[in-house]
Scaffold this motif. Structure first.
Motif, PDB file in Angstrom:
ATOM      1  N   MET A  38       0.846  -1.165   0.000  1.00  0.00           N
ATOM      2  CA  MET A  38       0.000   0.000   0.000  1.00  0.00           C
ATOM      3  C   MET A  38       0.898   1.236   0.000  1.00  0.00           C
ATOM      4  O   MET A  38       1.851   1.318   0.761  1.00  0.00           O
ATOM      5  N   ILE A  93       8.596   0.521   9.895  1.00  0.00           N
ATOM      6  CA  ILE A  93       8.701   0.834   8.477  1.00  0.00           C
ATOM      7  C   ILE A  93      10.176   1.107   8.176  1.00  0.00           C
ATOM      8  O   ILE A  93      10.799   1.960   8.798  1.00  0.00           O
ATOM      9  N   ASN A  94      10.720   0.373   7.231  1.00  0.00           N
ATOM     10  CA  ASN A  94      12.127   0.482   6.890  1.00  0.00           C
ATOM     11  C   ASN A  94      12.407   1.828   6.208  1.00  0.00           C
ATOM     12  O   ASN A  94      11.552   2.381   5.523  1.00  0.00           O
ATOM     13  N   LYS A 101      11.690   2.241   2.550  1.00  0.00           N
ATOM     14  CA  LYS A 101      10.285   2.299   2.133  1.00  0.00           C
ATOM     15  C   LYS A 101       9.697   3.705   2.290  1.00  0.00           C
ATOM     16  O   LYS A 101       8.523   3.914   2.020  1.00  0.00           O
ATOM     17  N   ASP A 133       5.778   3.323   1.444  1.00  0.00           N
ATOM     18  CA  ASP A 133       5.362   2.025   0.928  1.00  0.00           C
ATOM     19  C   ASP A 133       5.289   1.070   2.111  1.00  0.00           C
ATOM     20  O   ASP A 133       6.309   0.740   2.721  1.00  0.00           O
ATOM     21  N   CYS A 134       4.073   0.660   2.459  1.00  0.00           N
ATOM     22  CA  CYS A 134       3.906  -0.208   3.630  1.00  0.00           C
ATOM     23  C   CYS A 134       2.930  -1.333   3.306  1.00  0.00           C
ATOM     24  O   CYS A 134       2.277  -1.333   2.273  1.00  0.00           O
ATOM     25  N   GLU A 135       2.851  -2.264   4.223  1.00  0.00           N
ATOM     26  CA  GLU A 135       1.905  -3.367   4.071  1.00  0.00           C
ATOM     27  C   GLU A 135       0.495  -2.852   4.343  1.00  0.00           C
ATOM     28  O   GLU A 135       0.305  -1.838   5.012  1.00  0.00           O
ATOM     29  N   ASP A 136      -0.495  -3.585   3.853  1.00  0.00           N
ATOM     30  CA  ASP A 136      -1.884  -3.163   4.033  1.00  0.00           C
ATOM     31  C   ASP A 136      -2.281  -3.098   5.506  1.00  0.00           C
ATOM     32  O   ASP A 136      -3.105  -2.274   5.897  1.00  0.00           O
ATOM     33  N   THR A 137      -1.687  -3.944   6.327  1.00  0.00           N
ATOM     34  CA  THR A 137      -2.036  -3.956   7.749  1.00  0.00           C
ATOM     35  C   THR A 137      -1.523  -2.705   8.466  1.00  0.00           C
ATOM     36  O   THR A 137      -2.111  -2.268   9.455  1.00  0.00           O
ATOM     37  N   LEU A 138      -0.435  -2.133   7.981  1.00  0.00           N
ATOM     38  CA  LEU A 138       0.131  -0.930   8.606  1.00  0.00           C
ATOM     39  C   LEU A 138      -0.395   0.366   7.994  1.00  0.00           C
ATOM     40  O   LEU A 138      -0.054   1.450   8.457  1.00  0.00           O
ATOM     41  N   GLY A 139      -1.227   0.285   6.963  1.00  0.00           N
ATOM     42  CA  GLY A 139      -1.686   1.455   6.258  1.00  0.00           C
ATOM     43  C   GLY A 139      -2.412   2.463   7.129  1.00  0.00           C
ATOM     44  O   GLY A 139      -2.132   3.672   7.093  1.00  0.00           O
TER      45      GLY A 139
END
Length: 140
Positions: A1, A25-26, A29, A127-133
């Motif tokens: 996401m 979050i790296n 990203k 740019d992150c995963e959907d769970t962290l959005g």
């Protein structure tokens, strides 16, 4: 996401980026792109390739048309006739309109120069995963 946001450059933005890194979050990203606001000097005339959005011929055209109509109307009574007086009215109205528009634009640009534009805008793309959005949105 992808989460895309826009901010003014400030310490709050730096704190938010650090907070994103602490929440998993790296750094690779996170993309922060600064945009410097450029100040261009306003030019008197536009060209085909460049326009600053300021036109000095609007009031000149309107006043030229109005004075031309008045000159042609009164020209039926006056000695030189309606054509000459219409052309004289056009020239006089256009010159007066151009002068009014020139000084108004000059005054307006002086006011804009007094307002400091020292800050810059930063676009932040995460740019992150959907769970962290949702968590990223709340931090930002």
């Amino acid at each position: 996401m992808l989460v895309i946001s826009s901010f003014e450059q400030s310490t709050s933005l730096e704190i938010a980026i650090a907070n994103l890194e602490q929440n998993g979050i790296n750094k690779t990203k996170i993309l922060a792109v600064p945009f410097e606001k450029r100040r261009e000097e306003k030019k008197l005339f536009d060209s085909i390739h460049r326009s600053d959005g300021v036109s000095l011929f609007d009031i000149a055209a309107a006043l030229g048309t109005a004075c031309s109509v008045l000159g042609a109307s009164f020209g039926f009574i006056l000695k030189w006739g309606p054509i000459i007086w219409g052309l004289l009215g056009l020239a006089i109205g256009a010159i007066i309109g151009f002068i009014i528009d020139y000084f108004y634009t000059k005054k307006k640009t002086k006011k804009q120069e007094k307002v400091p534009d020292s800050f810059s805008e930063v676009v932040l793309i995460v740019d992150c995963e959907d769970t962290l959005g949702e968590k990223v949105e709340n931090i930002l």
